[in-house]
Write an enzyme that holds these catalytic residues in place. Structure first.
Site, PDB file in Angstrom:
ATOM      1  N   LEU A 168      38.735  51.815  51.462  1.00  0.00           N
ATOM      2  CA  LEU A 168      38.182  51.411  50.170  1.00  0.00           C
ATOM      3  C   LEU A 168      38.607  49.972  49.958  1.00  0.00           C
ATOM      4  O   LEU A 168      39.774  49.622  50.195  1.00  0.00           O
ATOM      5  CB  LEU A 168      38.717  52.297  49.031  1.00  0.00           C
ATOM      6  CG  LEU A 168      38.088  53.673  48.860  1.00  0.00           C
ATOM      7  CD1 LEU A 168      38.730  54.391  47.669  1.00  0.00           C
ATOM      8  CD2 LEU A 168      36.584  53.583  48.648  1.00  0.00           C
ATOM      9  N   ASP A 169      37.694  49.138  49.519  1.00  0.00           N
ATOM     10  CA  ASP A 169      37.993  47.725  49.337  1.00  0.00           C
ATOM     11  C   ASP A 169      39.158  47.519  48.370  1.00  0.00           C
ATOM     12  O   ASP A 169      39.472  48.370  47.543  1.00  0.00           O
ATOM     13  CB  ASP A 169      36.768  46.988  48.803  1.00  0.00           C
ATOM     14  CG  ASP A 169      35.585  47.062  49.747  1.00  0.00           C
ATOM     15  OD1 ASP A 169      35.811  47.234  50.958  1.00  0.00           O
ATOM     16  OD2 ASP A 169      34.444  46.965  49.259  1.00  0.00           O
ATOM     17  N   TYR A 170      39.763  46.353  48.471  1.00  0.00           N
ATOM     18  CA  TYR A 170      40.867  45.940  47.594  1.00  0.00           C
ATOM     19  C   TYR A 170      40.508  46.100  46.130  1.00  0.00           C
ATOM     20  O   TYR A 170      41.317  46.533  45.306  1.00  0.00           O
ATOM     21  CB  TYR A 170      41.207  44.479  47.906  1.00  0.00           C
ATOM     22  CG  TYR A 170      42.342  43.888  47.119  1.00  0.00           C
ATOM     23  CD1 TYR A 170      43.664  44.214  47.408  1.00  0.00           C
ATOM     24  CD2 TYR A 170      42.092  42.960  46.103  1.00  0.00           C
ATOM     25  CE1 TYR A 170      44.711  43.642  46.692  1.00  0.00           C
ATOM     26  CE2 TYR A 170      43.135  42.383  45.396  1.00  0.00           C
ATOM     27  CZ  TYR A 170      44.441  42.733  45.686  1.00  0.00           C
ATOM     28  OH  TYR A 170      45.474  42.167  44.980  1.00  0.00           O
TER      29      TYR A 170
END
Length: 261
Positions: A114-116
């Site tokens: 999951l992206d930052y």
């Protein structure tokens, strides 16, 4: 020494790359690469051929470090916050999802990314084979995201998502798209005074920043992104941001069944 001349314990043998994946060392594909590069030894002998099988009594090392053979796998569901890296470590010193799992006695690893700046449902486990299948596109594991964009979103834009969007790395597979609400007013995300619309999008691919790139391609940059479902697991209101819990036996069974295990 070539692996074909080595005799290993014969009982209950498994392919070496599968054992490495199950131990959480790497995905099966990466484990195969480690073997081909000569970085894996079994009972002191370097293995460089795929297809080698090992038994439970065989001693395996990768880059000179012993591989821990897990007798019991662990499975967790984490409600990932934003501003946390989906990785076991970060060279820039930013907090990682593994940092949030310090109380877990066994080292577990995130399944996919999951992206930052994306929050929501994330599975962590030391079951390498399950992780490999959950991430591999051939198994078609669905992920559902709640997406906030500056709206209203036109019907033609929604149809483009449903038919597939051309990105720099090729066309995406058709997505399932539903409107969750009409245009929202005066939200705390509404920094520019524009109205936001909330959509739910389901995909089965796992390209880098795929949802954000899809919406940018149709002219609606994402303001906020949250994953609310991964396979058979859904977001829970009782699991606050940054919190985690162990999966139940039934949840693990359903998740494994999804990918044919």
């Amino acid at each position: 020494m070539e692996s074909k001349n080595i005799v290993f314990n014969a009982e209950n043998r498994e392919r070496l790359q599968k054992v490495l994946a199950q131990a959480g060392v790497a995905s099966r594909r990466h484990a195969e690469q480690l073997i081909l590069e000569g970085r894996v030894t079994v009972n002191g002998d370097t293995i460089s051929a795929l297809g080698t099988k090992v038994g439970i009594k065989d001693h395996i090392e990768v880059d000179g470090k012993p591989v821990e053979r897990f007798e019991e796998f662990q499975y967790y569901l984490l409600n990932k916050p934003v501003s946390v890296i989906t990785s076991a470590s970060d060279p820039q010193g930013r907090p990682t999802v593994v940092d949030l799992m310090k109380d877990v006695p066994t080292r577990v690893y995130p399944v996919g990314r999951l992206d930052y700046d994306t929050s929501g449902v994330l599975v962590l486990t030391n079951d390498g084979e399950l992780a490999h299948r959950l991430m591999h596109p051939s198994y078609g594991v669905e992920k559902t995201y709640r997406v906030w964009v500056q709206g209203p979103v036109g019907i033609n834009a929604l149809e483009r998502l449903r038919q597939g969007v051309l990105l720099e790395d090729g066309n995406t597979a058709p997505a399932k798209v539903e409107r969750v609400s009409g245009v929202l007013k005066r939200t705390n995300l509404d920094s520019k005074g524009d109205h936001l619309e909330v959509l739910e999008v389901t995909i089965h691919e796992g390209r880098n920043r795929q949802i954000r790139r899809m919406f940018a391609a149709i002219g609606y940059p994402v303001v906020k992104l949250e994953r609310i479902r991964f396979g058979t697991l859904t977001q829970e209101k009782t699991l606050c941001s940054g919190a985690y819990r162990a999966l139940t036996r039934q949840e693990v069974k359903e998740l494994r069944s999804t990918v044919g295990l």
